[in-house]
Structure formats: C-alpha cells, structure tokens
Design an enzyme around this catalytic site. Sequence first.
Site, PDB file in Angstrom:
ATOM      1  N   THR A   2       0.869  -1.180   0.000  1.00 47.58           N
ATOM      2  CA  THR A   2       0.000   0.000   0.000  1.00 47.58           C
ATOM      3  C   THR A   2       0.909   1.235   0.000  1.00 47.58           C
ATOM      4  O   THR A   2       2.117   1.134   0.156  1.00 47.58           O
ATOM      5  CB  THR A   2      -0.909   0.043   1.241  1.00 47.58           C
ATOM      6  OG1 THR A   2      -0.081   0.084   2.423  1.00 47.58           O
ATOM      7  CG2 THR A   2      -1.831  -1.159   1.301  1.00 47.58           C
TER       8      THR A   2
ATOM      9  N   THR B 255       8.454   0.485  -3.315  1.00 49.71           N
ATOM     10  CA  THR B 255       8.321   1.618  -4.235  1.00 49.71           C
ATOM     11  C   THR B 255       7.958   2.912  -3.521  1.00 49.71           C
ATOM     12  O   THR B 255       8.273   3.996  -4.017  1.00 49.71           O
ATOM     13  CB  THR B 255       7.245   1.308  -5.295  1.00 49.71           C
ATOM     14  OG1 THR B 255       5.999   1.046  -4.644  1.00 49.71           O
ATOM     15  CG2 THR B 255       7.661   0.125  -6.141  1.00 49.71           C
ATOM     16  N   CYS B 256       7.288   2.812  -2.372  1.00 45.45           N
ATOM     17  CA  CYS B 256       6.924   4.029  -1.645  1.00 45.45           C
ATOM     18  C   CYS B 256       8.166   4.808  -1.241  1.00 45.45           C
ATOM     19  O   CYS B 256       8.138   6.034  -1.154  1.00 45.45           O
ATOM     20  CB  CYS B 256       6.101   3.691  -0.401  1.00 45.45           C
ATOM     21  SG  CYS B 256       4.533   2.905  -0.782  1.00 45.45           S
ATOM     22  N   PHE B 257       9.253   4.068  -0.953  1.00 48.42           N
ATOM     23  CA  PHE B 257      10.485   4.693  -0.476  1.00 48.42           C
ATOM     24  C   PHE B 257      11.578   4.717  -1.548  1.00 48.42           C
ATOM     25  O   PHE B 257      12.724   5.026  -1.252  1.00 48.42           O
ATOM     26  CB  PHE B 257      10.999   3.946   0.755  1.00 48.42           C
ATOM     27  CG  PHE B 257       9.951   3.804   1.829  1.00 48.42           C
ATOM     28  CD1 PHE B 257       9.566   4.892   2.587  1.00 48.42           C
ATOM     29  CD2 PHE B 257       9.336   2.579   2.063  1.00 48.42           C
ATOM     30  CE1 PHE B 257       8.592   4.766   3.567  1.00 48.42           C
ATOM     31  CE2 PHE B 257       8.366   2.443   3.042  1.00 48.42           C
ATOM     32  CZ  PHE B 257       7.991   3.537   3.800  1.00 48.42           C
TER      33      PHE B 257
END
Length: 849
Positions: A528, A814-816
């Site tokens: 998420t 991918t968020c980071f």
Amino acid sequence: MTLAEQQRIKRKLDDYVDDDLDLASSSSSSFVRMRKDDRNPNPQPQPQNPIQFFVRTISGGTTLVLRGYPHDTIELIHRKIHSATGIPIMDQRLIYCGKQLQSEHTLSHYRITNDAGLHLVARMRSTGHPLVWQLVDDLVSVICRACRGVVGQGASTSIKLKLTEFLNMLPTTDDHDHDDDHDHNHNHNHRDRSAAPYLDIFLSSSAPAALVMLYFSPHPGNKECALDSVQHFIKSLPRLIYSQFAPILLDFCKLLRRAAFHDDPLYKLCRTSLASMVHYINLATRNSNASSYNNMAIALPDIFPFMNELATKLSQDLVSSMESVSNSGPSSSDVHDFGAFLQPLRSAIIGHGTPLPVENSHNPWYSDEVGCLYTIFLDLLGKVQACLNRVEEHMKVRKEKGDGGWDQYLCILKELHHIAVLYQGAEDKFWMSLRCNKVSMCYLIVRYAKRGEDHKWILEHKELTDFASRRHLVMMLLPEVKDEYEELHEMLIDRSQLLAESFEYISGAEPGALRSGLFMEFKNEEATGPGVLREWFFLVCQAIFDPQNALFLVCPNDRRRFFPNPASKVDPMHLRYFKFAGRVIALALMHKMQVGIVFDRAFFLQLGGVDVCLEDIKDADPYLYSSCKQILDMDARAVDEDALGLTFVWEAEELGSMKLLELVPDGKLISVNSRNRKEYVDLLVKHRFVTSVAQQVTEFARGFTDIVTSEEIRKLCFKSLLLEDLDGMLHGSESPISVEDWKAHTEYNGYKCTDPQIKWFWKIVGEMTAEQRKVLLFFWTSVKYLPVEGFCGLASRLYIYKSGEGDRLPSSHTCFFRICFPAYPSMAVMQQRLNIITQQHVACSFGTW
C-alpha cells in the site's frame, strides 16, 4: 509631514491634558466634532490682524463664516452664532481641535487662525439614541480624566468595557421591523436599524480624538492603555457590519498620521484595519451628495494619502533590498495595504471606460490622484526592474540565492500591472521592462508564487515564462494534495478488472472526496502507499487511452498523442467514461504523476476554450490536412472552373458505413469556389475535430472541472500552458534514461559504491535496452516516465539496500524508492535475476497473499 510639524502636533495633543476641560456632557447632550482641515497645518496666531473662521452646525448642512479679532472672547462668538442661527447661547458649545472653548477666553488663547474650522455643539432637546449618546459621553469623560491623570490603573479595563458595551448596542441588520432594545424615543414606523447613526455618534462625540489624546498623554501607562483599548476595539468589531467602521478607522488614521511617525504601532494597526475595509465600501466622490450621516462619508482623496505613503515606503524598501540580500525589503503587510488602498482608485478610473492619457486624464474629480498614481507607477516599476537585475546577478554568482525582500517582488508587480492597464501605453511599458528580466521572473515564480494568490496577470503572458514557471503556476491553480489519512478516498481494485472497478470508484465519488486525496490498494496484494498509487495512475491511464477501448484514437504522425474517437458511442456508457477520464487526468496532474500520455493539439485547445484551425490538425489527420492545404493553394481559376468538383458536404465513415453530412443547410447544392474555399476548409476542420466529438470533449471537460472546482480554472489551466508543457507534465521526459544521472541520485545501505555487486549492477543497467531500463525503474519506484528534469525531479533520492544472503530475486519498496538484493556471487547470477524482473508482467505486480 516634517519632523517639526509632527512634534508641534504632538505638543498640541499633550497640551490637552493641561486644560481644565471635560469633553463629556450630560445624557441629554450630543456632540458634533470638527477639526481643522487635515491639509492645512496650524500656523501661529497673528494677534493684530482680523481673522476669518468657519463654524459648522450640528447637521453638517450649514457652515457659518465668521469674522473677528484675536482678542474677541468666545462669549462674543456665541452671541454672533445666536444672531445667525437662533440657537440659545446657553445651549451652545464650541469645539476646536478636540477642546471645548470656554466663554471667558479669547480666540488668540486657543490659537484660532484664518480658515480654522470649529464645531458647533448644541444641546439636543431630544435624540433618537439617548442611551448611545450617554454611553459614548461617559466613555469620552473617562478618557479625558485619564489624560489628566485622575483615573488610576483601572482606566484600561473601564475604557474597554465601555467600548464593548457600545459595540454590543450596534444593530447587525438593516431589518426595519426589528424592535430596538436600547433606544425607545423614536418613531416605530420609521426605525433605522443601520449602524450608521450609532457610529456617527461615536465620531461626533470625538471618541477617536479622545483616544488619540490618551495615546500621547504624558502620564505613565496612558499610552499602553490607549493602544490596548484601540486594539480591543478593532479586534471586537462585529463581522456583519465590519466595513461600516471605515469612517471611524479613517478618523483614527488621520489623527495619528498628523501626530505620529509612520511606523508608530497604533497608526499601522489602524491603517491596516482601514485598508481591509475600503474594498467593501462605496467611496464618495468629490462632488457626491452629502451623506445622510455627514460624518460617515469617505471620499477617495481621504484614502489616497495612505496609498501614496505606502508607495513611498515600498520604494524605499526596494532600494534597501537591492543594497544587500540580508535586508528585509518590502513587507507583505505593506504590499497588501498598498493594493487595498489602490483598489477603489482603480475602480473609479476603470468606471470612466477607456484607459486614460498619461499627460491629461480629463477627469476633474481625480486629476491630482490620477497624475500622482502614474508617477508612483513609474517610480516603483523602475525600482522593481533594478531589483530584478540584482536578482539575476546573484543567480549568476552563487548557487544559493538571497531572500532580501524578493518574496514580495511578484506581489508588487501584480499591483503595478493593475495600475498599468489604467493608462494609455503604460501596459506596453510594463511588459517591455519585464521581458528584459525573464530569468529573474521565472526564478521568482517557482520560488515564491503561492497557492491562492492571483496569478492571472502573468499566466496570460507565456513569452515571459519557461516550462518550470508555467508548470508551477498551473499547479497553484489545482487543489493541494492532502496527507490526512482519515480524509483519503480509499480504493481496493482487482487488477483483472482495473478499468471497470476504477471507473466505479472514481465516477461514483463526490469531487470533494477525490480532491482530499487517494488511498490505493490492489486486491490480494500486500503493498500500500504512494508507490501503489503511482502504479495505479500509470496503469489506469494506459487503459483509458488504449485504442482497443474505443474512447480515444492515436494520432498517425505522433503515436504518443490521443484525441477523442468520434465513434466512441458504440459503447452506450462512453460519455460517462469520458467524464471519468477527465477526472483521472486532473487527479494525475494534481498528484504530479507522469503517465506516458499526451494530447493531440486540437483536443488540448478545446479544453482551454480556444478555436481549432487547420494547422492544429496536422498530426491527428495528416491526410485531411494535406487535402485542405491543396484546396487553399490551388490556382483560383482552376477552383472556379469546378476542377475540384466539391460541394459543402463531408463524407465520413460511421460504424462501418459511409455517410454524407451537409456542412451548411443545402450544402450539397453549394459548390466550392475560390471565394468560399476558406470557409469550406474551416467547416471541414470544425466538423471533423469539434462538432463530431463535441459531446466527448464536453464530458471530459466536466470531469476535469469536477477536480479543479470551476470551468474558469479548467480553461485557465490549459490556456496557460503550451502543448509541450502539458506533454512534460503528463508524459514526462522524452529523453532516454541516463545511467549516470541514475547513479548520481542513488544512495546505498549495506553496500558501498566500490563493492563488486554495485559495479556489476550499474554495468548491467548500462547494457539494458531503453525499455528494460524503464521496466526496472518502474519495478523500483512505480515510475516509468521520469519528470522532465530527470531523477532530480523525483520526490526522493533512490536507494539500494543489501538484503539477506542467497541468490533470491530483488525486491522493492516503491513508496520509499528502494530496491533490495543480496550479495550475488557473480555478475552472471545478478544478470539472470535482473532479466526476470525487467519483464513487464513481473514489474507490474507486488506479489499475492
């Protein structure tokens, strides 16, 4: 005003407390105060010469012109007034400069000189608002006793309580049927529930003058008491009738402006408060009819000195900001107040229609102000241009730029543009000066232009900006992405039903919920956060514009570009999907997502409300473009000889069959000739790219408008950009991914840049195809198309983390912007693992439960 004049006025105010007088009267009295004209300083008396002075009556409708000698007593003046008006001497009081004149003293005692203005204060036998008179008289009485040092430490509390009580008595409606709880001696059939008579009483009783007198009183604590009381009064003004207090604030400002320095805190407070009111009031002109309440009228000449004063201050501060970047420069409050005082003058000039000549305004009401305003314009424009030159010099010398008042340059330029449009030729002069400073302007826009400010004045001049500054200005028009988790619009979507389920979530939501932000999750997948949202935007936009879904067509000459499909009606829900598409694109721009999609020029122009011409269809329909060009370029005689054999009809394919459509009524009977061929071509272009897709474009525009809140903003967004600008915002960089740029923006955790695995990694990436690099980047960040600036345009740097032992496949967060892989034993093993994840179907999945 000179320093000597300021000190003289201050001494005069200080003298008030030395006189044995009381401005308060009994409950049955009222005062109409009159000061000397603001524009005439008070000269020293001339005892030996006769003098002429003015006495204004209580109604303000009559002015007595009296003559006398300096040795005449006030009692003699009372008798002259009685002869002229019939007002009994015992009921008269005279006020001059806030003082009640005593009968036994002479005119010279009070320094009454030629052209002085006195107020006649007459005892009223009845009044419509006796309780208000009583309260304000008591307030003035308390203030005057405090000026004499009679009242102790409780003066501030007492004054604030009476000010609060006065404000509580004010009506906050003009309802003529509402009972008056405070005033009983009035005609119930003609009640005036306006606050104007109450405020007029406050002015007539010289309450502002008394508070100013207290402010300059020499007794300890009085200055603080007055400042605290006026601050309390202004802070407590009723919001519903806030603007009606402008005459009172004007009175405070005029008194303080003559007696204090321009940086005096009380003066600045009152001036700023007045500035916030003038926009909402109807200003009187020099030859307006008298107001029903004489003291309540405000004319443009009353407020112009404050604008002029602020212009002088801004000019000085601009010079200061040029001298050193450490100087503060113009303040935002001064710029705001300057614009507020400027607005009514602008409205008055605009009301006269065409721009005014610079030399002669032909405007007898405001000729002085008009001429002065143009002088202000030239002075400030020259100062700002010098400041912009200074900004560019600093940009060349150092990487980090200074902030010495630079944040206000754009705001000042906006106000100068407002002035420029009022005068013939001034706007050309304004834009010509800015063209020389395009680099500085672009830098200031990107750094200092804020959301909620008015940027229309610069948005319309794209020649003065670059891509980065235009993008920034348009982003300021879009809603701001919020981070509050509780307000996010949540979506849980099955990848196999991506388009259909996305349609339901987006189309079925209230626009406000979408503007609050999005939270995205794929069904049966662990990830998420922002990375998942980036992937969703990319995938759903690719699906919307996939020609197989029949909503959009690909431009033959540029297969990156799309335009609406006239045959989209094969799907009965096509218009709802176009509205959905408009929402998604607006959200993608709002979230700064590069989705690899760009629009055809004709489609782009229509979204901005701009007409489409032949040159705009070159990429979308090269065959039609070429044919129309031939028609226009053909020899006129050949056309007139019907060599073309054309009539005003359009033969188009619709759902597999050919259909003839008349471009004008009875078009099949009208032959194309040299005189009407331009009209024929224009109609062809309009039908092919406007009429045939009008419904589709309209629904897309409605969806886009849902997100940006208004049709005006939607049109402004597209009109403010070049087509290439939108390409950069929606598609991203057109350049191949640079491995060197990639390396320069990557950091390591668990690895060092000298480790063999890192060297192998970058060697493998360097040998990948352009598409493989995009897939790897997408796996790593959920970004397939970089911003125009490259990796430095991303929200974060990239990271390579060392994971556990073994030869497992790389993983990503991918968020980071993080990729993780173990210390592979050889370059061959690493290459084999990277080859797996650079396959499209792998890079677009976060794994399942």
